[in-house]
Scaffold this motif. Structure first.
Motif, short mmCIF file in Angstrom:
data_model
loop_
_atom_site.label_atom_id
_atom_site.label_comp_id
_atom_site.label_asym_id
_atom_site.label_seq_id
_atom_site.Cartn_x
_atom_site.Cartn_y
_atom_site.Cartn_z
N GLY A 115 -30.69 6.88 -44.58
CA GLY A 115 -29.89 5.55 -45.15
C GLY A 115 -30.18 5.17 -46.48
N LEU A 116 -31.70 5.51 -46.99
CA LEU A 116 -31.99 5.15 -48.31
C LEU A 116 -31.34 6.05 -49.16
N VAL A 117 -31.20 7.37 -49.03
CA VAL A 117 -30.60 8.34 -50.07
C VAL A 117 -29.11 7.98 -50.08
N ARG A 118 -28.47 7.79 -49.08
CA ARG A 118 -27.06 7.31 -49.11
C ARG A 118 -26.73 6.18 -49.92
N ALA A 119 -27.75 5.03 -49.61
CA ALA A 119 -27.67 3.75 -50.34
C ALA A 119 -27.67 3.97 -51.83
N LEU A 120 -28.89 4.73 -52.29
CA LEU A 120 -29.03 5.23 -53.54
C LEU A 120 -27.86 5.72 -54.05
N ILE A 121 -27.27 6.63 -53.40
CA ILE A 121 -25.96 7.53 -54.10
C ILE A 121 -24.91 6.65 -54.25
N VAL A 122 -24.40 5.63 -53.12
CA VAL A 122 -23.65 4.81 -53.39
C VAL A 122 -23.74 3.90 -54.81
N HIS A 123 -25.03 3.34 -54.73
CA HIS A 123 -25.47 2.61 -55.87
C HIS A 123 -25.18 3.11 -57.30
N ALA A 124 -25.69 4.29 -57.29
CA ALA A 124 -25.76 5.15 -58.58
C ALA A 124 -24.29 5.33 -58.97
N LEU A 125 -23.41 5.68 -58.05
CA LEU A 125 -22.05 5.75 -58.30
C LEU A 125 -21.20 4.43 -58.51
#
Length: 603
Positions: free
Chosen positions: A314-324
C-alpha cells in the motif's frame, strides 16, 4: 507405481523447465550474472533467435579455477554471504542458471580473474561436464550457449518464430539496460544490426539519456522527472507527459532495487495517477525505480525473479501515485497542445513542383476577351464567377473585436482573445504565435478542478431546487443511482426515490448553475455500471466530479463576449492541469508564428 528417486539429469531438466522457458530466459540469466560480476560493458550476440547460439561477453571480475568448477553445480552461488534470503542485493542468488542451461543445451564458459595467470574453460553438454582446461581471454567471462533444448526436443515445439524470439531477447536486454545506465550494452545478431547503448553517468541526467536511447526521442522530449519518498521507500524516475501515450500498457516499466519486474501494482497506480489526463483507451509511458531496504521486499517468489512481493504494498502504491500526480501537476500545461506539430503537419499542403515547360497561357484563369480599362472598376479578368465557389458565407462571429490588444494581455501565456469561430473555438494572439482554445474542454477542466478544491476545502456548495426535478428511468438504473446516493451527496447532488422508476433531484452543486438533471443522472448511471466494488472511493468520487464538470461547463455553440473569452483564458492560466480536459483531450493548440510563416513560404 512405487516412489523412486529421479536421476540427477532428469532433476536438472525439470528444474531447467522453470528457469529456461525460451532463449530470452537464457539471455536474462547470463546478463544478470555479468552485471552482478561488476561489469562495465556487456556484449550480447544471438543466432536463430537464440536457439542456435547465444554469446554473452563481459569485462567483469571473472572466476578462478575453483569458482568455475563450482559454478555449474546446482545451488552454488557467490551472491549470498549468509543464509538470509531477505538480504538480497544482487540480481541473481538462486544458483540455478548455469546448471539449468547446461542441462538442456551445449554450454561453454571461458573466464579469467585478475589473480589468475591465464583464463580457464569448461564445457557442459546435456548435463555432462568436461574437465577444466586453460583458455585465452584477457579479462571477464565469455559464455556461449548453442543448440538450445537439443537435450529436450519436445521444448522446441513450443518456441515461436526466430523473429519473435529475437524480439523477446531485445526486450529483456532493453529492460536490463534501462536499469543500469552506467553499463554499456551491445546487442547484435543475424536478425538485426548491432545496437549499442553507451554507458552514462549514474545520475538523473544519465538515466534520462539511457531511457531516451531505448524508448525514443519522443520520450526524452516529453519526460517529466518524478520522485517521492517516505519511511525508507523512495520512488524516482520519469513519466511521459499526457501528450505521449500508447494503445497498451507495455510502455510502463518498474524496477525494484535495480531489478526489472512485472507487477500489477504499477498498472493500477499509473492508471489512478493519469485518470484525470488520459482517455480510457490510452496508456502513458513511464519508467519508475523503487528503492527500499531488501528486507521490505521478497524477490524469491518466482523462479525467473520477474515478480516481487512488498511487505507494505500500500505504501509503495501510494508513493507511485503521489510521485506521478505531483510531477503531472507541476508540468500541467505540457500536453499535445503545446507544440502544435500535428496541427502544422495537417495544414501543410502536399504538392509537387510544377513542370518547367508549363505554359501560363493554358491556365483556366487566362482572360479570353479583351482587357477592360481599369478606370472606375476592377478588371474581371480572373473571373468573379470562378471566385464565387470560394464564398463560404458570413463568419460565425466577429473576426476581430479589438484593433490593437493590450501589451499586457499579449504577454500572458495564453495571450489576448481576438475572436471566436463556430461558437466553439477561441482564437488568441500571443507575442510569438497564436492559440486556438476549445471553450467547452477548457471550461470543463476549470469546473472539475473547482469541484475537487471545494471537496478538499469544506465540501461542495449546493443549491436547493424550489421545485424538485423528477427524472424517470428504468428501475435498474434508479436502483444503481440510489445505491450511490451518499457518494453523490458529497458533491452536492441530493437525490431520493420517487416511486418505481423515478428519482427526485432536490439539490444540485452551485458550480453547475442551471444543470440538466436528466442528462447528468443518465451519464452518471452509465459510468456507475462500469464500476466495481474494488474501485477506491476516491476514484469513484472523481468519476462523479468529472461527469458533473462536463455538464456544468460552457457548451460548444455558445457565443461568448470578448470579456468572457479573456476571462476564460485567465482562468485557464490559473487552473492546474488546464492543458487537457477530464477526458484527456487537449484544451488548446499553440501555433508558433515561425511555423505559420513556414506554411506560407515566408521562411
Amino acid at each position: 507405481m512405487p516412489v523412486r528417486q529421479l536421476p540427477e539429469q532428469v532433476v536438472n531438466r525439470i528444474a531447467a523447465g522453470e528457469v529456461v522457458e525460451r532463449p530470452a530466459s537464457v539471455v536474462k540469466e547470463l546478463v544478470e550474472n555479468a552485471i552482478d560480476a561488476g561489469s562495465s560493458r556487456v556484449d550480447i550476440f544471438t543466432e536463430g533467435g537464440g536457439r542456435r547460439k547465444i554469446v554473452i561477453t563481459d569485462d567483469g571480475g571473472g572466476m578462478t579455477y575453483g569458482d568455475l568448477a563450482l559454478a555449474v553445480e546446482r545451488h552454488a552461488t557467490s551472491k549470498l554471504d549468509d543464509e538470509d534470503l531477505l538480504q538480497i542485493r544482487t540480481l541473481g542468488f538462486r544458483g540455478e542458471a548455469l546448471p539449468s542451461i547446461g542441462a538442456v543445451a551445449k554450454l561453454a564458459i571461458t573466464t579469467r580473474q585478475k589473480s589468475e595467470a591465464h583464463a580457464w574453460g569448461l564445457a557442459v553438454e546435456g548435463g555432462a561436464k568436461s574437465g577444466i582446461i586453460p583458455a585465452a581471454l584477457s579479462q571477464g567471462t565469455r559464455v556461449e550457449v548453442s543448440d538450445l533444448f537439443y537435450a529436450t526436443p519436445a521444448r522446441l515445439k513450443f518456441l515461436k518464430t526466430e523473429r519473435t524470439e529475437a524480439e523477446a531477447i531485445r526486450e529483456v536486454v532493453r529492460r536490463l539496460a534501462m536499469a543500469r545506465p552506467d553499463i554499456a550494452f551491445t546487442l547484435a545478431g543475424e536478425e538485426r544490426g548491432p545496437v549499442t547503448w553507451a554507458a552514462a553517468l549514474p545520475s538523473a541526467a544519465g538515466r534520462l539519456a539511457r531511457l531516451g536511447d531505448i524508448l525514443g526521442a519522443d520520450f526524452r522530449e516529453h519526460a517529466i522527472d518524478v520522485h517521492a519518498g517516505r519511511d525508507g521507500v523512495a520512488v524516482d524516475g520519469f513519466a511521459a507527459a499526457p501528450a505521449l501515450t500508447r494503445a497498451n500498457a507495455l510502455g510502463q516499466y518498474l524496477f525494484v532495487n535495480g531489478r526489472p519486474v512485472r507487477d500489477k501494482l504499477i498498472l493500477g497506480a499509473v492508471r489512478a495517477a493519469y485518470a484525470d489526463y488520459l482517455p480510457r483507451d490510452r496508456h502513458p509511458v513511464v519508467a519508475l525505480f523503487v528503492t527500499l531496504d531488501p528486507h521490505e521486499v521478497d524477490a524469491n517468489v518466482h523462479p525467473a525473479k520477474t515478480e516481487v512481493r512488498f511487505r507494505n504494498a500500500g505504501l509503495v502504491r501510494a508513493l507511485i501515485v503521489h510521485a506521478l500526480k505531483d510531477g503531472l501537476a507541476r508540468e500541467g500545461k505540457r500536453t499535445a497542445a503545446n507544440d502544435g506539430g500535428s496541427a502544422i503537419a495537417a495544414f501543410r499542403p502536399a504538392f509537387s513542383p510544377r513542370s518547367t515547360n508549363w505554359d501560363w497561357r493554358r491556365s483556366p484563369s487566362f482572360p479570353v476577351g479583351p482587357m477592360p480599362s481599369f478606370e472606375g472598376a476592377a478588371a474581371p479578368g480572373l473571373g468573379e464567377r470562378g471566385q464565387a465557389a470560394f464564398d463560404v458565407g458570413a463568419p460565425s462571429a466577429d473576426v476581430r473585436f479589438e484593433d490593437v490588444p493590450s501589451a499586457e494581455l499579449i504577454d500572458r501565456p495564453l495571450g489576448a482573445a481576438r475572436t471566436q469561430i463556430h461558437e466553439t473555438y477561441i482564437v488568441s494572439q500571443t507575442r510569438d504565435g497564436l492559440i486556438i482554445v476549445d471553450q467547452h474542454a477548457a471550461h470543463e477542466r476549470i469546473v472539475y478542478e473547482r469541484l475537487k478544491a471545494s471537496l478538499e476545502r469544506s465540501g461542495v456548495e449546493r443549491q436547493i431546487l424550489l421545485i424538485p426535478e423528477i427524472v424517470e428511468m428504468d428501475e435498474a438504473t434508479v436502483e444503481r443511482l440510489l445505491a450511490r446516493a451518499e457518494e453523490l451527496a458529497v458533491f452536492g447532488l441530493a437525490i431520493e426515490s420517487f416511486g418505481p422508476g423515478a428519482v427526485a433531484v432536490r439539490e444540485t452543486p452551485s458550480l453547475l448553475g442551471k444543470a440538466d438533471a436528466r442528462g447528468l443522472l443518465r451519464d452518471l448511471a452509465e459510468h456507475m455500471e462500469e464500476w466495481d466494488e474494488a474501485l477506491p472511493l476516491e476514484r469513484r468520487l472523481m468519476h462523479v466530479a468529472a461527469t458533473m464538470a462536463c455538464h456544468g461547463s460552457v457548451r460548444a455553440g455558445r457565443r461568448l463576449k470578448p470579456e468572457e473569452m479573456n476571462a476564460l483564458l485567465r482562468e485557464m492560466e490559473a487552473t492546474p492541469n488546464s492543458g487537457q480536459c477530464n477526458h484527456g483531450r487537449p484544451t488548446y493548440v499553440e501555433l508558433k508564428l515561425s511555423d505559420v510563416e513556414k506554411l506560407f513560404g515566408r521562411r
